[in-house]
Design an enzyme around this catalytic site. Sequence first.
Site, PDB file in Angstrom:
ATOM      1  N   GLN A 158       0.828  -1.201   0.000  1.00 19.41           N
ATOM      2  CA  GLN A 158       0.000   0.000   0.000  1.00 19.41           C
ATOM      3  C   GLN A 158       0.867   1.257   0.000  1.00 19.41           C
ATOM      4  O   GLN A 158       1.766   1.408   0.842  1.00 19.41           O
ATOM      5  CB  GLN A 158      -0.913   0.016   1.225  1.00 19.41           C
ATOM      6  N   GLN A 164      -0.520   0.002  -5.734  1.00 19.57           N
ATOM      7  CA  GLN A 164      -1.571  -0.438  -4.800  1.00 19.57           C
ATOM      8  C   GLN A 164      -2.040   0.742  -3.959  1.00 19.57           C
ATOM      9  O   GLN A 164      -1.225   1.490  -3.398  1.00 19.57           O
ATOM     10  CB  GLN A 164      -1.045  -1.548  -3.882  1.00 19.57           C
ATOM     11  N   ASP A 165      -3.369   0.930  -3.876  1.00 21.61           N
ATOM     12  CA  ASP A 165      -3.977   1.973  -3.032  1.00 21.61           C
ATOM     13  C   ASP A 165      -3.582   3.384  -3.458  1.00 21.61           C
ATOM     14  O   ASP A 165      -3.212   4.225  -2.640  1.00 21.61           O
ATOM     15  CB  ASP A 165      -3.615   1.752  -1.557  1.00 21.61           C
ATOM     16  N   ASP A 209      -6.668  -2.458  -5.788  1.00 20.97           N
ATOM     17  CA  ASP A 209      -7.551  -1.611  -4.960  1.00 20.97           C
ATOM     18  C   ASP A 209      -7.208  -0.126  -5.101  1.00 20.97           C
ATOM     19  O   ASP A 209      -7.186   0.613  -4.126  1.00 20.97           O
ATOM     20  CB  ASP A 209      -7.445  -2.008  -3.485  1.00 20.97           C
ATOM     21  N   TRP A 219     -13.914  -4.553   0.311  1.00 25.74           N
ATOM     22  CA  TRP A 219     -12.972  -4.364   1.406  1.00 25.74           C
ATOM     23  C   TRP A 219     -13.668  -4.511   2.758  1.00 25.74           C
ATOM     24  O   TRP A 219     -13.120  -5.060   3.697  1.00 25.74           O
ATOM     25  CB  TRP A 219     -12.327  -2.983   1.261  1.00 25.74           C
ATOM     26  N   ARG A 268     -13.670  -5.153  -5.456  1.00 26.25           N
ATOM     27  CA  ARG A 268     -13.859  -6.231  -4.475  1.00 26.25           C
ATOM     28  C   ARG A 268     -14.240  -5.604  -3.143  1.00 26.25           C
ATOM     29  O   ARG A 268     -13.883  -4.448  -2.860  1.00 26.25           O
ATOM     30  CB  ARG A 268     -12.608  -7.105  -4.350  1.00 26.25           C
TER      31      ARG A 268
END
Length: 557
Positions: free
Chosen positions: A350, A372-373, A394, A464, A462
């Site tokens: 992240q 990511q993130d 994500d 979380w 998705r």
Amino acid sequence: MYFHSGRTKLLLTLLPISVLCLILLTTTLKNSSTTPEIPHLHIHKRYSIAYSACEGTLYPQLCVSTLLSLPDLTSKSLPEIISGTINRTMYEVRVSSSNCRGIRKKLKKPDKIENVALNDCLELFSDTIDELTLALSDLSPKTSPPKHYHDLQTLLSAAMTNQYTCLDGFAYSKGKVRKTIKTSLYNISRHVSNSLVMLKKIPGVNASNSEAFPEYGKMRHGFPSWLSSKDRKLLQAPLNATKFDLIVAKDGTGNFTIIGQAVAAAPNSSTTRIVIYIKAGAYFENVDVDKKKKMLMFVGDGIGKTVVKANRSVGDGWTTFRSATVAVVGNGFIAKGITFENSAGPSKHQAVALRSGSDFSAFYQCSFVGYQDTLYVHSLRQFYRECDIYGTIDFIFGNAAVVFQNCNLYARKPNQNQKNIFTAQGREDPNQNTGISIINSKVTAAADLIPVKSSFNTYLGRPWKQYSRTVFLLSYIDDVVDPAGWLEWNGSFALSTLYYGEYMNRGPGSNTSARVTWPGYRVINSSAEASQFTVGAFIQGGEWLNSTGIPFFLGLN
């Protein structure tokens, strides 16, 4: 029925609230040494009021016990009852904050991420107190609470999100802090959840529409009206016609060479727009726009020209919350023509480029670059127009009420054995007015993924958290998206409680015939249902976007 001492607690837990209230009332009357009629009626009225107010809450026993502890319950209006619950919640937040300070002092050798997470919690507790204080103000009889219903929903939703964000910070910690504090934070969240349910019962609130973000506000010149006409003109005006309050320039031709210095120099609690022009260049720094810095505007020279860049990541011992290159909390923040980047790379897990917990924040013609993130839409109401978002896992996530309009979402090439997921929405409670709405946008592969896109699976989102909510409306979906569309988080977790929807999308990846068959997924066929997630209905954009100058449309077109 009988109660064995060892089973009493269990039996009470299983009883319906109406029966529980009757038992409590009967027990109180039997145990009373004197039983004059008026006190009995008073006690009965207290239980009746508590039961009525708590009907439909997810945590009724906590709700009833809290209300019964309030003085003069029988003389209180429902907004006053909710205020009493919020005051109790604020007390518990302050206790939790004090406990975290004490834990921080006692820890002999905390690992870096544990120390960072504790600091995150202290900041989030402070934000929660501010949000609950504003909620108390909106519940005052002088302000007409029904008129502030959406603001109250938003403030309470954010207050709840803060508690879970605090706990999430300890996900990679080896210590026991999370275990120590989680019970009190869950209790705070449950108080807030109960308050959200009670809000719907305030006389004058249209509870039948409250779940679905009813239309609120009017279009003004193509923008939601929460953007004032001055701000709209600012965003639409060319640079040479814009007046800047502060100028940041790498070459020394401005007031500052560092963005953080300009933010620090901006006045606190401004009620007028403060414009900071950030000239073209790469600025390697982490920037924090704290809650005192309200009504700030960052103006750059354009995507890829003005770049704010840093590389904090969970892989290097930061929490996801603290990894942001730019973190914005001060309300009313807007930005135009800037690239926000986190260059930590796909192996550092992240790593956030921008985090916004700014109510009425808006971003126009900006880009957000990471893996990511990438973009943390943490909380409150946000709007993104004509923006580019790049990432892998994500990469749009959080628990704001957020609308993306006319944006480009680009999946990048991830590491081997990784999947791409465009969204991971984090709604924890069905009463929160939060979710991700993507309208008239493009969902596709970035240049580095295109040659190898068949080697990686890519999904729209998705879940979380338990009540994750995301919709794609009237958008172009490329064939990079897997035919199933959506991905599980962990087995069957949240598949029946999430809300994932697609409405009249186009492109080779938009075919819904092979989509997942989860109970919470639906192909939206009704324009009325789709309209619940538009700028006007979902984020009350008609009330604030006009002040930013960002072009937008309130409905589906």
